[in-house]
Design an enzyme around this catalytic site. Structure first.
Site, PDB file in Angstrom:
ATOM      1  N   GLU A 176      35.041 103.711   4.159  1.00 11.54           N
ATOM      2  CA  GLU A 176      34.216 103.138   3.090  1.00 11.54           C
ATOM      3  C   GLU A 176      34.085 101.616   3.233  1.00 11.54           C
ATOM      4  O   GLU A 176      34.389 100.859   2.304  1.00 11.54           O
ATOM      5  CB  GLU A 176      34.782 103.510   1.717  1.00 11.54           C
ATOM      6  N   GLU A 377      33.880 113.169   3.009  1.00 16.58           N
ATOM      7  CA  GLU A 377      34.590 113.278   1.725  1.00 16.58           C
ATOM      8  C   GLU A 377      33.608 113.797   0.689  1.00 16.58           C
ATOM      9  O   GLU A 377      32.458 113.349   0.639  1.00 16.58           O
ATOM     10  CB  GLU A 377      35.093 111.918   1.229  1.00 16.58           C
TER      11      GLU A 377
HETATM   12  C1  BGP Z   1      37.244 107.541  -1.889  1.00 14.65           C
HETATM   13  C2  BGP Z   1      38.384 107.163  -0.975  1.00 14.65           C
HETATM   14  C3  BGP Z   1      39.497 108.136  -0.905  1.00 14.65           C
HETATM   15  C4  BGP Z   1      39.692 108.994  -2.128  1.00 14.65           C
HETATM   16  C5  BGP Z   1      38.437 109.347  -2.883  1.00 14.65           C
HETATM   17  C6  BGP Z   1      38.654 109.945  -4.245  1.00 14.65           C
HETATM   18  O1  BGP Z   1      36.648 106.405  -2.432  1.00 14.65           O
HETATM   19  O2  BGP Z   1      37.960 107.001   0.366  1.00 14.65           O
HETATM   20  O3  BGP Z   1      40.626 107.475  -0.448  1.00 14.65           O
HETATM   21  O4  BGP Z   1      40.786 108.735  -2.850  1.00 14.65           O
HETATM   22  O5  BGP Z   1      37.572 108.252  -3.017  1.00 14.65           O
HETATM   23  O6  BGP Z   1      38.927 108.935  -5.163  1.00 14.65           O
HETATM   24  P1  BGP Z   1      40.112 108.979  -6.195  1.00 14.65           P
HETATM   25  O7  BGP Z   1      41.325 109.248  -5.399  1.00 14.65           O
HETATM   26  O8  BGP Z   1      40.124 107.669  -6.837  1.00 14.65           O
HETATM   27  O9  BGP Z   1      39.799 110.091  -7.138  1.00 14.65           O
END
Ligand code: BGP
Length: 479
Positions: A176, A377
């Site tokens: 990201e 993701e």
């Molecule tokens: C993205 C990141 C991840 C992950 C995901 C979910 O932004 O790359 O590392 O954690 O989001 O977010 P969260 O864990 O805050 O629910």
């Protein structure tokens, strides 16, 4: 007949700092997330400048993948994973980021992880830097604000490329990377938080520092890609963006323009550099409007040109609205907030659920770049109920994933060259934004809780069996 390629990469995604634990074992140094406490949807987590005995740091144990990797990878294999996206924790290899000789114990750990994947026929997809900057580089250099980090990153890349050249083919340079275009990125991706202790949503913001630091990451990414292409032609190198689709809230032309600008700054700015090898035509005006100047060195333009990625990857969770009309209601998001879309529902954490937005985004991305695309993701963070018999009936998660896979299929029919899909947090892990365990994404439930208790046992949720069937039918049977 499945619309997905025969070699479609079905799998799941995790990040070292969110699931490994073992934060100080076998020579590992502290990384930025190791300095972050837990929080919740309503209470921000903190970053501290030293480990405070009265605070809880969820990454320190996380779900202890460090000692459970064999069991976990076997479970991924049982679901039929073709690919497993994980990251290497930079501070296992270079504890402060500045060493010249890598930590052998750290290297051995990932040998074991990748060998285990291979035994199960799973291809690793490795994020080189997933929000895991050595904290020592924050203390000494203010993170990526300092150009010397490019050299430290390259040392790290060279060490892991050489060590894992026969084990890893797919690499992503930065997770990201575009989070650096947003204030929270100062902590997460850039590490420009030298000396700051406090809530993560109150980190002092300086766009000049952020965009300069991002330039250093672009240079580092491009150098790493070019080096890989030169020395390891078998490697496939990708970027990784947090794609936050935005729509104009109204058809007021002012909203259309505001949305175009938001899409450029948030979603296109970084990938235009990483895919096309140069800053976009709109960059100069953006910098001028922000009152910032990017310091470039002679040769930077050539470096960017030479280091373009082979495939485009992104995370996708939600969409937001953009408006110039001040009466619209705000919504939450992972690293960016926006305005509420009356046609969409939101998760318990306020993230707006928009499967069609995934089809739209895939089309926009592929139209723009025409290189293979991968969704690395996607998923639903939700509270799960563990039943007395050890089952978890997570039909809401299945619904979320099904509706997104349906839209991926539509995008493939639209002509998008989609390589694969790795839903986020395929095993429950620590949330990046809140530090919670209660916000679960996994197909596999882990008995680990926000007060630090739990025996780390692993249990298959309903979604585990569902996803196994999805993979077995190459995405045809989504029932
Ligand atoms: C993205 C990141 C991840 C992950 C995901 C979910 O932004 O790359 O590392 O954690 O989001 O977010 P969260 O864990 O805050 O629910």
């Amino acid at each position: 007949m499945s619309v997905f390629r025969d070699d479609f990469l079905w799998g799941g995604a995790c990040a070292a700092n969110q699931f490994e634990g073992g934060w100080d074992l076998d020579g590992k140094g502290p990384s930025v997330p190791d300095m972050c406490t837990n929080g919740s949807h309503t209470t921000p987590k903190w970053v501290t400048t030293a480990i405070r005995p009265d605070k809880f740091y969820p990454s320190h144990q996380a779900i202890d993948f460090y000692h459970h990797y064999e069991e976990d990878i076997a479970l991924f294999a049982e679901m039929g994973f073709k690919v497993f996206r994980t990251s290497i924790n930079w501070t296992r290899i270079f504890p402060t980021g500045e060493e010249t000789v890598p930590n052998e114990k750290g290297l051995e750990f990932y040998d074991k992880v990748f060998d285990c994947c291979k035994r199960h026929g799973i291809e690793p997809l490795v994020t080189i830097s997933h929000y895991e900057l050595p904290y020592a580089l924050v203390e000494k250099y203010n993170g990526w604000a300092d150009r010397r980090l490019v050299d430290f990153y390259m040392n790290y890349c060279k060490a892991i490329f050489e060590r894992y050249k026969d084990k890893v083919k797919y690499w992503l340079t930065f997770n990201e990377i575009n989070c650096g275009t947003m204030p929270l990125g100062a902590l997460l991706g850039l590490g420009t938080v030298q000396g700051y202790e406090g809530p993560v949503n109150q980190v002092p913001d300086d766009p000049q520092v952020r965009f300069q630091a991002l330039h250093h990451q672009f240079i580092a990414s491009a150098l790493a890609v070019a080096y890989a292409h030169e020395h390891y032609p078998q490697f496939k190198m990708g970027n990784m963006d947090c794609f936050i689709t935005t729509y104009p809230y109204t058809c007021d032309p002012a909203d259309i323009l505001a949305n175009q600008k938001a899409m450029r700054v948030t979603n296109w700015y970084c990938s235009d550099v990483q895919v096309r090898g140069e800053y976009p035509s709109y960059a100069k005006r953006l910098w001028d409007e922000m009152g910032i100047t990017i310091r470039m060195e002679p040769g930077d333009a050539e470096i960017l040109k030479k280091g373009t990625v082979d495939f485009y990857t992104f995370s996708y969770y939600m969409s937001n609205c953009i408006t110039t009309h001040k009466d619209a209601a705000q919504v939450d998001g992972n690293i960016a907030t926006g305005f509420k879309n009356p046609y969409l529902k939101a998760s318990d954490w306020g993230w707006q659920i928009d499967p069609q937005g995934l089809r739209y985004s895939l089309n926009e991305i592929y139209d723009r770049y025409r290189i293979p695309v991968m969704v690395v993701e996607n998923g639903l963070g939700a509270k799960d109920t563990l039943e007395a018999d050890g089952t978890v009936h997570d039909s809401y998660r299945i619904d979320y994933l099904r509706s997104h896979i349906e839209q991926m299929a539509e995008a493939v029919k639209d002509g998008v060259d989609l390589m694969g899909y790795t839903p986020w947090g395929c095993i429950d892990l620590v949330s990046a934004s809140t530090g919670e365990m209660a916000k679960r994404y996994g197909f596999i439930y882990v008995k680990k809780y926000d007060d630090g208790t739990g025996d780390y046992s692993r249990l298959r949720k309903d979604s585990f069996y569902w996803y196994k069937k999805v993979i077995a039918t190459n995405g045809e049977d989504l029932a």
